[in-house]
Design an enzyme around this catalytic site. Structure first.
Site, PDB file in Angstrom:
ATOM      1  CG  ASP A  79      -7.414  24.085   2.996  1.00 51.51           C
ATOM      2  OD1 ASP A  79      -6.382  24.377   2.375  1.00 51.51           O
ATOM      3  OD2 ASP A  79      -8.015  24.885   3.745  1.00 51.51           O
TER       4      ASP A  79
ATOM      5  CD  GLU B 116      -2.504  23.440   2.933  1.00 52.63           C
ATOM      6  OE1 GLU B 116      -1.877  24.502   2.779  1.00 52.63           O
ATOM      7  OE2 GLU B 116      -3.666  23.407   3.384  1.00 52.63           O
TER       8      GLU B 116
END
EC number: 2.4.1.18
Length: 634
Positions: free
Chosen positions: A314, A367
Site C-alpha cells: 500500500d 500501489e
C-alpha cells in the site's frame, strides 16, 4: 523477587543478523513463545527496547502489576529484553510495561510480534500459537505455475468487515466466510481474492490501513487458525490469496509502535521523514537495520505461516518521495539533491529480493500512483523488483472517459487510447479498487451516464474493455453486480440488488469475462509485453469505435476485440484483418443474458479480400450499442 527464569532463543548469529538488518524470521525469536524449559511449561518473552531502563511483562496472570515479572536485557547491546515465565498458558493476556532510561517515561505496549490480539477496542496481546494442519498441498505444489506472470490474475478485492454481515449487522466470522465467500468467488470465476488489511488495527474507519498488530490477523472475525481455514479453503477451491500490506506508516495509538521504549524506535526521528501529514500517522525509519528486519520478517511471516500468495504493498508513492504531501521547507533533499527517499528504495528492493528468493509462485504488487521508473522490473536491472504495479493512470483516464455523455466521446478518444503508449513499461494490473467508490466518488455503476439501460450497458462495456485490455485485473467487491451506492464499511453490500435483472446481468457478464480471460491464452500469455497487442484501428473518433487484436503464443488463438462506445448500432462496420478465413463472435456484452438488446453477429463471418485498415483482408460486422464484441478465428 523476580519470577522470570533466564532463557534465550537467540544465538550470537541471530543477534549479528538482527543488528545488520538481515534477520528475516524475527517472529521465531521475538514475541511470546509457548515453551517447556527444564520440564516446566510456560512462555518465553522477548522484546526489542534498546533505550529501556526496565521491561516488565504485565497481564491477567499477575493482575497487571509492574515489576512482578521483569525481563533481563541481553549483554550484547542488541537492546533485546527476554526471559521465561513458568506456568503461563495459551490465551493469557499480556503487555509490556517499559520504563525509558532517557526521561523515565513509562509506556504500556502491546507486543509488536503478538500472534493474536484482544478484540478492539481492547488492546492487550494474547499468548497464542500457530498450530494448524494445512490441506492445500495441491495448490501449494502447483502455485509456481498457476501464479506466474503469464497466467490469468483476476482479483476480487474484499473488505472482510462489510462484504456481508450477519443478523443485527454483526461481522461474519472467518469460518462463515470460508463457506460463503469461497463459494461466491468460485462461482463468479475470479482467480484471486485480495483482502484489505487483515492485520490487527484499532480503528474501524481506517479500513485496516493503520496497523498495530502486524503479526496478528484481526480478532474481529475469529482466531488466527480460523483465518488459516479461510485461506486453506480458498486454496482448495483453486483461488489465490493476496493480502494488502502496509509498511508505509502506522498509527500513534498509545499501545502501538510509536515512541515504543520512550524513543523513536520504529518511526524516523526527523518529523520531516517520520510523520505523515495526510494520515496523521508515523512513518517507519527505513534506514534503521532493525526496523527493516522487522518489516521484511513480517512479509515473510504471512507468506510462510499463512500460505499467502501475494502482497499488495500500500501507498508506495508516499514512501518513495521525501516531498510527498509536503510543502516547500517541510522536507529535506537526499544526499544527491533529489526528492527520492533512498532508504525506502533500498528497503523495497531488499524486500522484493527476499520474497522472490524464498517463495515460489508468490507475487508482490505495488500501489504506486506516479511515474517512478521500473517499479515492476528486477532489481538487478535497477528496478524496485515488484511483480506488478497498479495502472492508476489507466484507471483515472478510463473512468473519466466513461463518465462523459456518449455524444461527446468522439472528442475524447485519445484519453482512452493513451494508455497503450505506456502499457508495457511496467507489469500493470488494472484496478477498479475501493478508493474509487468512497468519499463522494460514487459507485462504479453510478458513474455511468445515460438512462438506466445505458448506465448498465456502459458498465458492461467498461468491464469488457477492462478484461480485453492488456494487464491483470482487480475489481472491488460490489462492483461485480453493479452496486448502486457508494461503499459503506459499516454495513453489508446491497445483495438484495441481485433480485433485479440488470444487476444479475452485470454479475453474469463479470462471470463470463472471468471465464473468457482464463480460457483464452491470447488474453494473458503476453499481457505484459507489446507483442501481445496490436491496434486494428484506434482513430475512428467519429463513430467512437476502437478495434484491436490480443495475441498469445499461438497465432491461431489470437482474438479480435471491437468496442463501440456509443448507443448507436453500427451496421456493416468494416475492420481490417491480416489473413483470410472466417471469424466467429465468442463474446458480446449486449447479449440478452446480461440485460442487453441481443444485437450481434450470430453466424460465422467470412473474411473478404478487400484491403482495409492497412491490411489485405477485411470483414463486415454489426456492432451492438455500447458494447464489446470478441471474435476468434474459425
Amino acid at each position: 523477587m523476580n519470577k522470570v527464569i533466564t532463557h534465550s532463543l537467540f544465538t550470537d548469529f541471530d543477534i549479528d543478523l538482527f543488528k545488520a538488518g538481515k534477520h528475516f524470521k524475527l517472529y521465531e525469536k521475538l514475541g511470546a513463545h509457548l515453551l517447556e524449559v527444564n520440564g516446566v511449561k510456560g512462555v518465553y518473552f522477548a522484546v526489542w527496547a534498546p533505550t529501556a531502563q526496565s521491561v516488565s511483562v504485565i497481564g491477567d496472570f499477575n493482575y497487571w502489576v509492574q515489576n512482578e515479572h521483569l525481563l533481563q536485557v541481553r549483554w550484547d547491546s542488541s537492546g533485546i529484553w527476554e526471559g521465561f515465565i513458568p506456568e503461563i498458558e495459551k490465551g493469557t493476556l499480556y503487555k509490556y510495561k517499559i520504563q525509558s532510561s532517557i526521561d523515565g517515561v513509562i509506556t504500556e505496549k502491546a507486543d509488536p510480534f503478538s500472534l493474536y490480539c484482544e478484540k478492539p477496542p481492547h488492546t492487550a496481546s494474547v499468548v497464542w500459537d500457530l498450530d494448524y494442519s494445512w490441506k492445500d498441498e495441491n495448490w501449494m505444489h502447483s502455485r509456481k505455475e498457476t501464479n506466474a506472470l503469464d497466467k490469468p490474475f483476476s482479483v476480487y478485492e474484499v473488505h472482510l468487515g462489510s462484504w456481508k454481515r450477519g443478523e443485527h449487522n454483526r461481522f461474519l466470522t472467518y469460518l462463515e466466510l470460508a463457506d460463503d465467500l469461497v463459494n461466491y468467488v468460485k462461482e463468479t470465476g475470479f482467480t484471486h481474492v485480495e483482502f484489505m488489511p487483515v492485520m490487527e488495527y484499532p480503528y474501524d474507519p481506517s479500513w485496516g490501513y493503520q496497523l498495530v498488530g502486524y503479526f496478528a490477523p484481526t480478532s474481529r472475525f475469529g482466531k488466527p487458525q480460523d483465518f488459516m481455514v479461510l485461506v486453506d479453503k480458498l486454496h482448495q477451491a483453486g483461488i489465490g490469496v493476496i493480502l494488502d500490506w502496509v509498511p508505509s506508516h502506522f498509527p500513534d495509538d498509545s499501545h502501538g509502535l510509536g515512541y515504543f521504549d520512550g524513543s523513536h524506535l520504529y518511526e524516523h526521528p526527523d518529523r520531516r521523514k517520520g510523520y505523515h501529514p495526510d494520515w496523521k500517522s508515523l512513518v517507519f525509519n527505513y534506514g534503521r537495520n532493525e526496523v527493516r528486519a522487522f518489516l521484511i520478517s513480517n512479509a515473510v511471516f504471512w507468506l510462510q505461516n499463512y500460505h499467502i500468495d501475494g502482497l499488495r504493498v500500500d501507498a508506495v508513492a508516499s514512501m518513495l518521495y521525501l516531498d510527498y504531501s509536503r510543502n516547500e521547507g517541510e522536507w529535506e533533499p537526499n544526499i544527491f539533491g533529489g526528492r527520492e527517499n533512498l532508504d525506502t528504495i533500498s528497503f523495497l528492493k531488499e524486500f522484493n529480493e527476499v520474497v522472490y528468493a524464498n517463495f515460489d509462485g508468490v507475487q508482490t504488487i505495488a500501489e504506486e500512483s506516479t511515474s517512478f521508473p521500473m517499479v515492476s522490473r528486477p532489481t538487478f536491472t535497477g528496478g524496485l523488483g515488484f511483480g506488478m504495479k497498479w495502472m492508476m493512470g489507466w484507471m483515472h483516464d478510463t473512468l473519466q472517459y466513461f463518465q462523459k455523455e456518449t455524444v461527446y466521446r468522439k472528442y475524447h478518444q485519445n484519453d482512452l487510447t493513451f494508455s497503450m503508449t505506456y502499457a508495457f513499461t511496467e507489469n500493470f494490473m488494472l484496478p477498479f479498487s475501493h478508493d474509487e467508490v468512497v468519499y463522494g466518488k460514487k459507485s462504479i455503476a453510478s458513474k455511468m451516464p445515460g438512462d438506466e439501460w445505458q448506465k448498465f450497458a456502459n458498465l458492461r462495456l467498461l468491464y469488457g474493455y477492462m478484461f480485453t485490455h492488456p494487464g491483470t485485473k482487480l475489481l472491488f467487491m460490489g462492483s461485480e453486480f453493479g452496486q448502486n451506492d457508494e461503499w459503506n464499511f459499516e454495513k453489508s453490500l446491497d445483495w438484495h440488488l441481485l433480485q433485479f435483472d440488470y444487476h444479475i446481468g452485470i454479475k453474469n457478464v463479470i462471470t463470463d469475462l472471468n471465464h473468457l480471460y482464463k480460457n483464452n491464452p491470447a488474453l494473458y500469455e503476453k499481457q505484459f509485453i507489446a507483442e501481445g497487442f496490436e491496434w486494428i484501428n484506434y482513430s475512428d473518433h467519429q463513430n467512437a469505435v476502437v478495434s484491436y487484436i490480443r495475441k498469445g503464443n499461438n497465432p491461431e488463438e489470437n482474438l479480435i476485440v471491437v468496442c463501440n462506445f456509443t448507443p448507436v448500432i453500427r451496421y456493416n462496420y468494416r475492420i481490417g484483418i491480416f489473413k483470410s478465413g472466417k471469424i466467429v463472435e465468442i463474446f458480446n456484452t449486449d447479449a440478452a443474458k446480461y440485460g442487453g438488446s441481443s444485437v450481434g453477429n450470430n453466424n460465422d463471418l467470412q473474411i473478404e479480400s478487400i484491403p482495409y485498415d492497412g491490411r489485405d483482408f477485411s470483414v463486415e460486422l454489426i456492432l451492438p450499442p455500447l458494447s464489446v464484441t470478441v471474435y476468434s478465428f474459425k
